[in-house]
Design an enzyme around this catalytic site. Structure first.
Site, PDB file in Angstrom:
ATOM      1  N   ASP A  45     -12.519  65.079  67.941  1.00  0.00           N
ATOM      2  CA  ASP A  45     -13.243  65.600  68.852  1.00  0.00           C
ATOM      3  C   ASP A  45     -11.852  66.673  70.032  1.00  0.00           C
ATOM      4  OD1 ASP A  45     -15.415  64.183  68.314  1.00  0.00           O
ATOM      5  OD2 ASP A  45     -15.234  62.328  70.099  1.00  0.00           O
ATOM      6  N   LYS A 164     -17.544  58.687  81.171  1.00  0.00           N
ATOM      7  CA  LYS A 164     -18.038  57.204  80.776  1.00  0.00           C
ATOM      8  C   LYS A 164     -16.879  56.946  81.806  1.00  0.00           C
ATOM      9  CE  LYS A 164     -18.774  53.879  77.763  1.00  0.00           C
ATOM     10  NZ  LYS A 164     -17.653  52.848  78.407  1.00  0.00           N
ATOM     11  N   SER A 165     -15.487  56.587  82.052  1.00  0.00           N
ATOM     12  CA  SER A 165     -14.367  56.153  82.023  1.00  0.00           C
ATOM     13  C   SER A 165     -14.281  56.703  83.431  1.00  0.00           C
ATOM     14  CB  SER A 165     -12.978  56.995  81.810  1.00  0.00           C
ATOM     15  OG  SER A 165     -13.199  58.431  81.284  1.00  0.00           O
TER      16      SER A 165
END
Length: 274
Positions: A45, A164-165
Site C-alpha cells: 500500500d 483505525k489505529s
C-alpha cells in the site's frame, strides 16, 4: 495499451518488475512511464500511495493496479505469482474500473498564502511541542474547541489505515465522504469534545482553525509538513477539508470483496456462525 510500472526496491519487487516487463513485451504491451493508461504498482500500500502522488496530475486519465510482494494490502489486488493472469487482463482490457473518493486539503497561512494537497488515505494535524488547541468548524459553523494530541481526517479507503489505529470507524469504500477522528482528546469537567469519530457526507466542509502559532506537524498521506514559527515567519492558521472533485481509478479486472479483506486483515482465523 500503455503501462507504467512503479515499484519499491525490495529484491522481490525488483524480481517481479523484471518478470512483468518481460511478459508485457511478449504480449505487445507498451512500457510508458510518462503517459500511461494503467500504472501497475509492485510492493504494498505504501508503494501505491507513492505512485498516486507521483501521477497525481494524470488522475483523470489513468487507472491503477496493485501487485503486493509482502503482506496483504488494501489497494493491492494481485499476488506476485499471478503475473501471467494480470498480463492477460491488461491485454484484454476494456476500460473497466472502480473509483474511490479523495480528500481535498487547503492549508492557509498567516501571510495569506495557501498550499493545496490531495490525500488518498488521510491527513493528520498535531502539535509536537504541547497540547494542540483548535476550533472545529463544520459547514462554517463552530462545532467544538478541540484540545489533545491531534486530529486525523481520512477518506473511506483510508479508514482502515491510521484512522483505525486512533479509534476511527471503518467506512465502506464506495461511500462518498470523509471522517474526523480524535487523537487523545482532553475530556474532563473543564474541557469537552464530542469524543467519537464523525463521518461527513459528500458536500460537507470541515475547517480546523489553530489557536497557537508554532509546533505544528501536518501530514498528507506519507508527506510531513513541519511548521515551526519564528518571529516574522509565516505560520499555519487553518486547514480546510472536503471531498475532492477528482477521484482515484483502479482497473478492476476481478471483484475483490472489501469486507473479506477487512476480516482477513483484522480478525483472521475461522469465523463460524453460532
Amino acid at each position: 495499451m500503455r503501462v507504467a510500472i512503479y515499484n519499491n526496491q525490495t529484491p522481490e519487487s525488483q524480481r517481479v518488475t523484471k518478470l512483468l516487463k518481460a511478459e508485457m513485451t511478449k504480449a505487445g504491451l507498451v512500457f510508458d512511464q510518462q503517459a500511461p493508461n494503467v500504472v501497475v504498482t509492485i510492493g504494498g500500500d505504501g508503494t501505491l500511495l507513492s505512485a498516486f502522488h507521483h501521477y497525481e496530475a494524470l488522475l483523470d486519465r489513468i487507472r491503477f493496479v496493485g501487485i503486493h510482494t509482502g503482506h496483504l494490502g488494501f489497494y493491492t489486488d494481485w499476488r506476485n505469482y499471478e503475473i501471467d493472469d494480470l498480463v492477460d487482463s491488461l491485454v484484454n482490457d476494456s476500460g473497466q474500473s472502480v473509483s474511490y473518493p479523495l480528500l481535498d486539503m487547503h492549508a492557509i497561512y498567516s501571510d495569506g498564502s495557501i498550499d493545496h494537497y490531495t490525500a488518498l488515505n488521510e491527513s493528520t494535524l498535531r502539535n509536537i511541542t504541547k497540547t494542540m488547541v483548535c476550533n472545529v468548524y463544520i459547514n462554517n459553523e463552530l462545532f467544538e474547541t478541540f484540545r489533545g494530541d491531534g486530529l486525523c481526517i481520512s477518506t473511506p479507503t483510508g479508514s482502515t489505515a491510521y484512522n483505525k489505529s486512533v479509534g476511527g470507524a471503518i467506512m465502506d469504500p464506495h461511500s462518498i465522504g470523509f471522517q474526523l477522528a480524535e487523537m487523545a482528546s482532553l475530556n474532563n469537567r473543564v474541557f469537552r469534545t464530542l469524543g467519537s469519530p464523525i463521518v461527513f457526507g459528500a458536500n460537507a466542509k470541515l475547517l480546523l482553525r489553530l489557536k497557537d502559532e508554532n509546533g505544528h506537524l501536518m501530514t498528507c498521506d506519507r508527506e510531513q509538513v513541519k511548521i515551526q514559527h519564528r518571529p516574522g515567519e509565516r505560520h499555519l492558521v487553518e486547514i480546510s477539508y472536503q471531498v475532492a472533485k477528482k477521484q482515484i481509478n483502479f482497473a478492476q479486472y476481478r471483484h475483490n470483496n472489501f469486507w473479506h479483506r477487512v476480516r482477513d486483515a483484522f480478525i483472521g482465523g475461522a469465523q463460524n456462525e453460532i
